[in-house]
Motif scaffolding. Structure first.
Motif, PDB file in Angstrom:
ATOM      1  N   SER A 147      16.767  14.806  -8.574  1.00 40.58           N
ATOM      2  CA  SER A 147      15.779  14.114  -7.743  1.00 40.58           C
ATOM      3  C   SER A 147      15.566  14.820  -6.417  1.00 40.58           C
ATOM      4  CB  SER A 147      16.217  12.666  -7.501  1.00 40.58           C
ATOM      5  OG  SER A 147      17.504  12.653  -6.887  1.00 40.58           O
ATOM      6  N   ASN A 148      15.528  16.149  -6.431  1.00 39.95           N
ATOM      7  CA  ASN A 148      15.179  16.900  -5.232  1.00 39.95           C
ATOM      8  C   ASN A 148      13.658  16.941  -5.138  1.00 39.95           C
ATOM      9  OD1 ASN A 148      17.953  18.191  -4.440  1.00 39.95           O
ATOM     10  ND2 ASN A 148      17.766  18.486  -6.640  1.00 39.95           N
ATOM     11  N   ALA A 149      13.103  16.439  -4.048  1.00 36.70           N
ATOM     12  CA  ALA A 149      11.657  16.213  -4.045  1.00 36.70           C
ATOM     13  C   ALA A 149      11.023  16.405  -2.675  1.00 36.70           C
ATOM     14  CB  ALA A 149      11.365  14.791  -4.539  1.00 36.70           C
ATOM     15  N   ILE A 150       9.697  16.576  -2.706  1.00 35.07           N
ATOM     16  CA  ILE A 150       8.801  16.582  -1.546  1.00 35.07           C
ATOM     17  C   ILE A 150       9.295  17.521  -0.440  1.00 35.07           C
ATOM     18  CG2 ILE A 150       7.397  15.169  -0.017  1.00 35.07           C
ATOM     19  CD1 ILE A 150       7.138  14.384  -2.927  1.00 35.07           C
ATOM     20  N   PRO A 151       9.168  18.843  -0.645  1.00 32.82           N
ATOM     21  CA  PRO A 151       9.635  19.778   0.384  1.00 32.82           C
ATOM     22  C   PRO A 151       8.685  19.870   1.573  1.00 32.82           C
ATOM     23  CG  PRO A 151       8.618  20.983  -1.404  1.00 32.82           C
ATOM     24  CD  PRO A 151       8.642  19.540  -1.825  1.00 32.82           C
TER      25      PRO A 151
END
Length: 208
Positions: A147-151
């Motif tokens: 769930s690594n998101a929205i950089p």
């Protein structure tokens, strides 16, 4: 979701999504303005067809600009570069070869380059160090979360950049960041930004 960037001549450039009446197609349009907020040329399409969303733009050192967006019909990140005279430097190109999530981000680099970052379950960045000379895609995060998101991405004074994003684990959201040199060598590991235990999402990073 319009996006605006300051231009080298003191003016600015705005891009946004337009959906023609009775059409499901979302196109990307742009308009340049002078220092006095006067129109410079006419509104024009950066990507006149297909389903394109969440466009983002950055000015380049040569007076032109580069843009990136999410192509919702293919779930891919696309990009394009323009010269100072609003002439495209080739056709729009595919940045990410895999299916991704919306909201790509872009930052200018020295020597007319730029870097584009995006996410699927991981966060990635792809530098174009000189015009359209692209380097390999780099995975920014090293954790095994899904769930690594929205950089968010920002260029630093030394020509490097920093990428920030958020993760979710056990219903807890945390913000992370990782710094890169001008040649896009990671300057250490990713690190947690927040120290509180609240829900931390949607980071935005800027150079000082």
């Amino acid at each position: 979701y319009p996006s605006v960037t300051a231009m080298k001549d003191g003016g600015f450039f705005v891009i946004w999504n337009s959906c023609p009446s009775s059409s499901s197609v979302s196109v990307i349009n742009g308009q340049r303005f002078s220092y006095y907020s006067l129109l410079t040329g006419s509104e024009f399409p950066l990507m006149p067809s297909a389903a394109n969303q969440f466009a983002t733009v950055t000015a380049l050192a040569n007076g032109g600009f580069a843009a990136a967006w999410f192509a919702s019909d293919t779930a891919k990140v696309m990009g394009v570069q323009y010269f100072d005279n609003a002439t495209a430097n080739g056709s729009p190109f595919q940045v990410a070869s895999t299916t991704v999530t919306p909201f790509p981000v872009i930052a200018a680099l020295p020597n007319n380059g730029f870097a584009i970052s995006w996410s699927d379950s991981n966060v990635y960045v792809r530098p174009y160090l000189s015009s359209l000379a692209s380097s390999a895609t780099i995975q920014v995060n090293t954790n095994s979360l899904t769930s690594n998101a929205i950089p968010s991405i920002a260029t630093l004074l030394d020509g490097g950049c920093v990428v920030s994003w958020y993760t979710t684990s056990n219903n807890v959201q945390t913000v992370w960041a990782r710094r890169y040199s001008a040649s896009f060598v990671a300057q250490g590991a990713e690190f947690q930004v927040n120290t509180n235990t609240l829900y931390n999402t949607l980071p935005f990073v800027s150079a000082l």
